[in-house]
Motif scaffolding. Structure first.
Motif, PDB file in Angstrom:
ATOM      1  N   ARG A   1       0.972  -1.213  -0.027  1.00  0.00           N
ATOM      2  CA  ARG A   1      -0.029  -0.114   0.038  1.00  0.00           C
ATOM      3  C   ARG A   1       0.801   1.204  -0.154  1.00  0.00           C
ATOM      4  O   ARG A   1       0.449   2.315  -0.271  1.00  0.00           O
ATOM      5  N   PHE A   2       2.144   1.072   0.392  1.00  0.00           N
ATOM      6  CA  PHE A   2       3.064   2.228   0.366  1.00  0.00           C
ATOM      7  C   PHE A   2       3.380   2.726  -0.852  1.00  0.00           C
ATOM      8  O   PHE A   2       3.770   1.977  -1.770  1.00  0.00           O
ATOM      9  N   PRO A   3       3.682   3.831  -1.232  1.00  0.00           N
ATOM     10  CA  PRO A   3       4.203   4.449  -2.305  1.00  0.00           C
ATOM     11  C   PRO A   3       5.545   3.848  -2.738  1.00  0.00           C
ATOM     12  O   PRO A   3       6.464   3.471  -1.654  1.00  0.00           O
ATOM     13  N   ASN A   4       6.085   3.711  -3.960  1.00  0.00           N
ATOM     14  CA  ASN A   4       7.494   3.333  -4.133  1.00  0.00           C
ATOM     15  C   ASN A   4       8.568   4.162  -3.629  1.00  0.00           C
ATOM     16  O   ASN A   4       8.428   5.279  -3.437  1.00  0.00           O
ATOM     17  N   ASN A   5       9.703   3.486  -3.221  1.00  0.00           N
ATOM     18  CA  ASN A   5      10.784   4.122  -2.667  1.00  0.00           C
ATOM     19  C   ASN A   5      10.680   4.851  -1.268  1.00  0.00           C
ATOM     20  O   ASN A   5      11.592   5.531  -0.818  1.00  0.00           O
ATOM     21  N   VAL A   6       9.467   4.701  -0.665  1.00  0.00           N
ATOM     22  CA  VAL A   6       9.472   5.347   0.508  1.00  0.00           C
ATOM     23  C   VAL A   6       9.991   4.273   1.717  1.00  0.00           C
ATOM     24  O   VAL A   6      10.695   4.761   2.580  1.00  0.00           O
ATOM     25  N   LEU A   7       9.765   2.909   1.668  1.00  0.00           N
ATOM     26  CA  LEU A   7      10.273   2.066   2.498  1.00  0.00           C
ATOM     27  C   LEU A   7      11.506   1.667   2.242  1.00  0.00           C
ATOM     28  O   LEU A   7      12.011   1.361   1.013  1.00  0.00           O
ATOM     29  N   PHE A   8      12.421   1.344   3.139  1.00  0.00           N
ATOM     30  CA  PHE A   8      13.574   0.932   3.032  1.00  0.00           C
ATOM     31  C   PHE A   8      13.422  -0.536   2.815  1.00  0.00           C
ATOM     32  O   PHE A   8      12.809  -1.227   3.391  1.00  0.00           O
ATOM     33  N   THR A   9      14.415  -0.891   1.749  1.00  0.00           N
ATOM     34  CA  THR A   9      14.406  -2.449   1.413  1.00  0.00           C
ATOM     35  C   THR A   9      15.747  -3.025   1.625  1.00  0.00           C
ATOM     36  O   THR A   9      16.558  -2.345   1.099  1.00  0.00           O
ATOM     37  N   SER A  10      15.844  -4.373   1.940  1.00  0.00           N
ATOM     38  CA  SER A  10      17.273  -4.988   2.210  1.00  0.00           C
ATOM     39  C   SER A  10      17.611  -5.297   0.515  1.00  0.00           C
ATOM     40  O   SER A  10      16.695  -5.260  -0.354  1.00  0.00           O
ATOM     41  N   ALA A  11      18.587  -5.597   0.335  1.00  0.00           N
ATOM     42  CA  ALA A  11      19.275  -5.945  -1.210  1.00  0.00           C
ATOM     43  C   ALA A  11      18.603  -7.339  -1.466  1.00  0.00           C
ATOM     44  O   ALA A  11      18.323  -7.204  -2.907  1.00  0.00           O
ATOM     45  N   SER A  12      18.401  -8.121  -0.856  1.00  0.00           N
ATOM     46  CA  SER A  12      17.731  -9.302  -1.191  1.00  0.00           C
ATOM     47  C   SER A  12      16.224  -9.114  -1.287  1.00  0.00           C
ATOM     48  O   SER A  12      15.482 -10.071  -1.634  1.00  0.00           O
ATOM     49  N   GLY A  13      15.738  -8.149  -0.619  1.00  0.00           N
ATOM     50  CA  GLY A  13      14.091  -7.839  -0.572  1.00  0.00           C
ATOM     51  C   GLY A  13      13.480  -9.011   0.089  1.00  0.00           C
ATOM     52  O   GLY A  13      12.463  -9.535   0.062  1.00  0.00           O
ATOM     53  N   GLU A  14      14.189  -9.535   1.086  1.00  0.00           N
ATOM     54  CA  GLU A  14      13.568 -10.847   1.910  1.00  0.00           C
ATOM     55  C   GLU A  14      12.441 -10.612   2.575  1.00  0.00           C
ATOM     56  O   GLU A  14      12.026  -9.551   3.134  1.00  0.00           O
ATOM     57  N   LEU A  15      11.600 -11.755   2.542  1.00  0.00           N
ATOM     58  CA  LEU A  15      10.504 -11.682   3.458  1.00  0.00           C
ATOM     59  C   LEU A  15      10.646 -12.825   4.460  1.00  0.00           C
ATOM     60  O   LEU A  15      11.507 -13.559   4.614  1.00  0.00           O
ATOM     61  N   TRP A  16       9.890 -12.454   5.608  1.00  0.00           N
ATOM     62  CA  TRP A  16      10.131 -13.188   6.983  1.00  0.00           C
ATOM     63  C   TRP A  16       8.860 -13.948   7.144  1.00  0.00           C
ATOM     64  O   TRP A  16       7.603 -13.324   7.028  1.00  0.00           O
ATOM     65  N   LYS A  17       8.742 -15.051   7.824  1.00  0.00           N
ATOM     66  CA  LYS A  17       7.561 -15.764   8.403  1.00  0.00           C
ATOM     67  C   LYS A  17       7.548 -15.729   9.894  1.00  0.00           C
ATOM     68  O   LYS A  17       8.782 -15.648  10.262  1.00  0.00           O
ATOM     69  N   MET A  18       6.602 -15.877  10.570  1.00  0.00           N
ATOM     70  CA  MET A  18       6.336 -15.678  11.735  1.00  0.00           C
ATOM     71  C   MET A  18       6.035 -16.905  12.722  1.00  0.00           C
ATOM     72  O   MET A  18       5.378 -17.914  12.033  1.00  0.00           O
ATOM     73  N   VAL A  19       6.763 -17.162  13.659  1.00  0.00           N
ATOM     74  CA  VAL A  19       6.633 -18.345  14.769  1.00  0.00           C
ATOM     75  C   VAL A  19       5.915 -17.482  15.779  1.00  0.00           C
ATOM     76  O   VAL A  19       6.350 -16.602  16.392  1.00  0.00           O
ATOM     77  N   ARG A  20       4.530 -18.041  16.285  1.00  0.00           N
ATOM     78  CA  ARG A  20       3.762 -17.246  17.520  1.00  0.00           C
ATOM     79  C   ARG A  20       4.045 -18.239  18.396  1.00  0.00           C
ATOM     80  O   ARG A  20       3.872 -19.509  18.275  1.00  0.00           O
ATOM     81  N   ILE A  21       4.410 -17.799  19.565  1.00  0.00           N
ATOM     82  CA  ILE A  21       4.666 -18.619  20.623  1.00  0.00           C
ATOM     83  C   ILE A  21       3.746 -18.367  21.803  1.00  0.00           C
ATOM     84  O   ILE A  21       3.179 -17.066  22.206  1.00  0.00           O
ATOM     85  N   GLY A  22       2.823 -19.171  22.002  1.00  0.00           N
ATOM     86  CA  GLY A  22       1.649 -19.101  23.212  1.00  0.00           C
ATOM     87  C   GLY A  22       0.461 -19.720  22.830  1.00  0.00           C
ATOM     88  O   GLY A  22       0.104 -19.259  21.639  1.00  0.00           O
ATOM     89  N   GLY A  23      -0.210 -20.463  23.691  1.00  0.00           N
ATOM     90  CA  GLY A  23      -1.736 -20.622  23.259  1.00  0.00           C
ATOM     91  C   GLY A  23      -2.573 -20.116  24.240  1.00  0.00           C
ATOM     92  O   GLY A  23      -3.450 -19.472  23.937  1.00  0.00           O
ATOM     93  N   GLN A  24      -2.023 -19.576  25.586  1.00  0.00           N
ATOM     94  CA  GLN A  24      -2.677 -18.728  26.343  1.00  0.00           C
ATOM     95  C   GLN A  24      -1.654 -17.555  26.657  1.00  0.00           C
ATOM     96  O   GLN A  24      -0.667 -17.640  26.576  1.00  0.00           O
ATOM     97  N   PRO A  25      -2.113 -16.470  27.239  1.00  0.00           N
ATOM     98  CA  PRO A  25      -1.390 -15.340  27.400  1.00  0.00           C
ATOM     99  C   PRO A  25      -0.192 -15.808  28.287  1.00  0.00           C
ATOM    100  O   PRO A  25      -0.286 -16.360  29.302  1.00  0.00           O
ATOM    101  N   LEU A  26       0.883 -15.318  27.919  1.00  0.00           N
ATOM    102  CA  LEU A  26       2.016 -15.830  28.786  1.00  0.00           C
ATOM    103  C   LEU A  26       2.396 -15.213  29.935  1.00  0.00           C
ATOM    104  O   LEU A  26       3.385 -15.821  30.592  1.00  0.00           O
TER     105      LEU A  26
END
Length: 330
Positions: A250-275
């Motif tokens: 949604r952001f205009p081009n060239n506003v957000l910094f990007t790494s050279a690899s343009g890498e994306l990250w996956k999330m690991v969410r920890i907890g079933g009940q509030p920790l």
């Protein structure tokens, strides 16, 4: 290696989703009009459950009293590992896995609870102010300890800690909390503060007003494992953003910094009940196996759950390693 004890006295709080409107004025001021406040440390993270804010005492004054705000007891201090000279903001990112064995694990061994905030620029380890003497004692053999006072780093005094502590018995740390991995992919990025006004309206919409769009149906809303997660930090003048791929588009081009690899990250969410805040070793349970496997990670604690971000290509091996390391299921 230097460990800097920053001068900010921090509060950690949760704002219920239904109470966010009464806080919006203060939060917008902290995020977009920081020069009108004396706040130097502000972070806001939205999860499906709530908004978590980490803010210094000056910034906390901008928030109203409300039954919708829960504040964690104690004052928190931010620690930052710096390789070589320089301050936290212009040092090279270390990554939570790089400090897992030198900082996170020793603190867990001494039953010191930590709250993590990884940003685009660096990693902040939050500890309770009352735990600082034990923190310094625990880490003094590995690090040069420095306190930041009025923006200058000075040698940290020992706070009168003696060598009378019993060295803890090191025990394995199995992963004991359920793990899940949402379907969305995330980017960790930043932007030049000078461009903030040009995207302020868009950022406000993302932070406060468009949270229900994805869940309302269509697109990612049809995916039960998609989660709402967005993090904005403005710390000592540096901006950090964590958002999913769709939001970044949604952001205009060239506003957000990007790494050279343009890498994306996956999330690991920890907890079933509030920790909660009293259990020790949660960050260590996750970060130590990642460090052993030499997998970089960002780590963001929130009021109720913890979140690790790992490179997209590593997600299956990460989940496998963590589940092998404990009894965690989804």
């Amino acid at each position: 290696m230097e460990l800097h004890i920053l001068e900010h006295s921090l509060k950690v709080a949760s704002i219920e989703k239904e109470g966010i409107q009464i806080c919006t004025h203060g939060l917008i001021k902290l995020a977009f009009l920081a020069s009108k406040t004396r706040c130097k440390f502000f972070s806001l993270t939205e999860t499906p459950e709530d908004y978590t804010i980490i803010v210094d005492e000056e910034g906390f004054k901008e928030l109203p009293e409300s039954e919708h705000i829960s504040v964690a007891e104690a004052t928190w201090l931010a620690l930052n590992v710096v390789s070589g000279g320089g301050n936290a903001a212009n040092s090279q990112p270390i990554g939570v896995t790089k400090i897992a064995k030198s900082v996170i694990a020793p603190l867990a061994d001494h039953n010191i609870s930590v709250f993590m905030l990884s940003t685009y620029q660096t990693d902040f380890i939050l500890v309770r102010e009352r735990d600082l003497p034990m923190v310094m004692h625990t880490l003094s053999s590995e690090f040069t300890l420095l306190r930041v006072v009025n923006g200058e780093t000075v040698a940290a005094n020992s706070l009168g800690v003696t060598n009378g502590f019993v060295k803890p018995k090191l025990v394995p740390r199995p992963v004991i909390h359920p793990l899940s991995s949402p379907s969305n992919m995330f980017c960790v990025t930043s932007l030049d503060p000078d461009t903030l006004p040009s995207v302020a309206t868009l950022l406000m919409d993302v932070m406060f007003y468009s949270g229900g769009l994805k869940e309302a149906g269509g697109g990612a809303g049809e995916d039960s494992s998609y989660i709402r997660f967005f993090s904005f930090s403005l710390i000592e003048g540096y901006i950090s953003l964590v958002m999913d791929e769709q939001t970044a588009q949604r952001f205009p081009n060239n506003v957000l910094f990007t790494s050279a690899s343009g890498e994306l990250w996956k999330m690991v969410r920890i907890g079933g009940q509030p920790l909660g805040f009293d259990e020790c070793g949660i960050v260590a349970q996750i970060s130590e196996p990642l460090a052993t496997a030499d997998i970089p990670a960002y780590y963001i604690s929130t009021f109720k759950f913890d979140h690790a971000l790992v490179p997209e290509e590593n997600i299956q091996s990460v989940i496998g390693a963590l589940r092998t390391n404990g009894s965690a299921g989804q």
